[in-house]
Design a protein around this motif. Structure first.
Motif, PDB file in Angstrom:
ATOM      1  N   LEU A  95       0.704  -1.272  -0.044  1.00 46.19           N
ATOM      2  CA  LEU A  95       0.046  -0.026  -0.045  1.00 46.19           C
ATOM      3  C   LEU A  95       0.727   1.421   0.161  1.00 46.19           C
TER       4      LEU A  95
ATOM      5  N   LEU B 154      -5.300  -4.409  -0.369  1.00 50.19           N
ATOM      6  CA  LEU B 154      -4.826  -3.047  -0.601  1.00 50.19           C
ATOM      7  C   LEU B 154      -3.272  -3.144  -1.142  1.00 50.19           C
TER       8      LEU B 154
ATOM      9  N   ASP C 253      -1.559  -3.357  -4.115  1.00 45.63           N
ATOM     10  CA  ASP C 253      -1.416  -2.676  -5.084  1.00 45.63           C
ATOM     11  C   ASP C 253      -2.092  -1.183  -5.102  1.00 45.63           C
ATOM     12  N   LYS C 254      -2.674  -0.723  -3.942  1.00 45.04           N
ATOM     13  CA  LYS C 254      -3.523   0.422  -4.046  1.00 45.04           C
ATOM     14  C   LYS C 254      -2.701   1.489  -3.436  1.00 45.04           C
ATOM     15  N   SER C 255      -3.238   2.515  -3.264  1.00 49.63           N
ATOM     16  CA  SER C 255      -2.735   4.067  -2.824  1.00 49.63           C
ATOM     17  C   SER C 255      -3.863   4.432  -1.921  1.00 49.63           C
TER      18      SER C 255
ATOM     19  N   VAL D 164      -9.095   5.228  -1.285  1.00 47.81           N
ATOM     20  CA  VAL D 164      -8.478   4.219  -1.815  1.00 47.81           C
ATOM     21  C   VAL D 164      -8.478   4.231  -3.201  1.00 47.81           C
ATOM     22  N   GLY D 165      -7.299   4.335  -4.099  1.00 50.31           N
ATOM     23  CA  GLY D 165      -7.441   4.356  -5.404  1.00 50.31           C
ATOM     24  C   GLY D 165      -6.209   3.560  -5.579  1.00 50.31           C
ATOM     25  N   GLU D 166      -6.151   3.443  -7.448  1.00 45.56           N
ATOM     26  CA  GLU D 166      -5.009   2.679  -7.958  1.00 45.56           C
ATOM     27  C   GLU D 166      -3.702   3.407  -7.613  1.00 45.56           C
ATOM     28  N   GLN D 167      -2.577   2.662  -7.403  1.00 42.31           N
ATOM     29  CA  GLN D 167      -1.332   3.294  -7.518  1.00 42.31           C
ATOM     30  C   GLN D 167      -0.940   3.740  -8.806  1.00 42.31           C
TER      31      GLN D 167
END
Length: 94
Positions: free
Chosen positions: A2, A70, A72-74, A89-92
């Motif tokens: 994360l 989480l 691979d998330k941001s 929470v969003g995509e990296q």
């Protein structure tokens, strides 16, 4: 793992500082199987088996399922005009 934005770091550090929590406290993200969702709460320390993400002193404790979801998330955060904290929470970004 994360990724945590600068905004989220500032909000987490502010939250843990306002609550007079001990050094090393953070935000715990855990799975809630009955709701099929993730929950967030302030925590004085990680629970056994938690993955610890420390970004510039902002600590996150992720249970096993949360860490998997989480990975691979941001995590981003903002505080609105009324002082309410909102995490997103969003995509990296590469």
């Amino acid at each position: 793992m994360l990724a945590v934005t600068d905004n989220a770091v500032a909000v987490i550090r502010d939250l843990t500082g306002q609550q007079n929590l001990p050094d090393g406290a953070g935000v715990r993200i855990a799975s809630d199987p009955t709701q099929g969702a993730l929950t967030m709460s302030l925590a004085t320390s990680p629970q056994e088996g938690d993955q610890v993400v420390d970004t510039s002193g902002a600590r996150l404790f992720l249970d096993g399922e949360a860490a998997r979801v989480l990975d691979d998330k941001s995590l981003d955060a903002a505080v609105d005009a009324n002082g309410a904290v909102q995490f997103e929470v969003g995509e990296q970004l590469s």
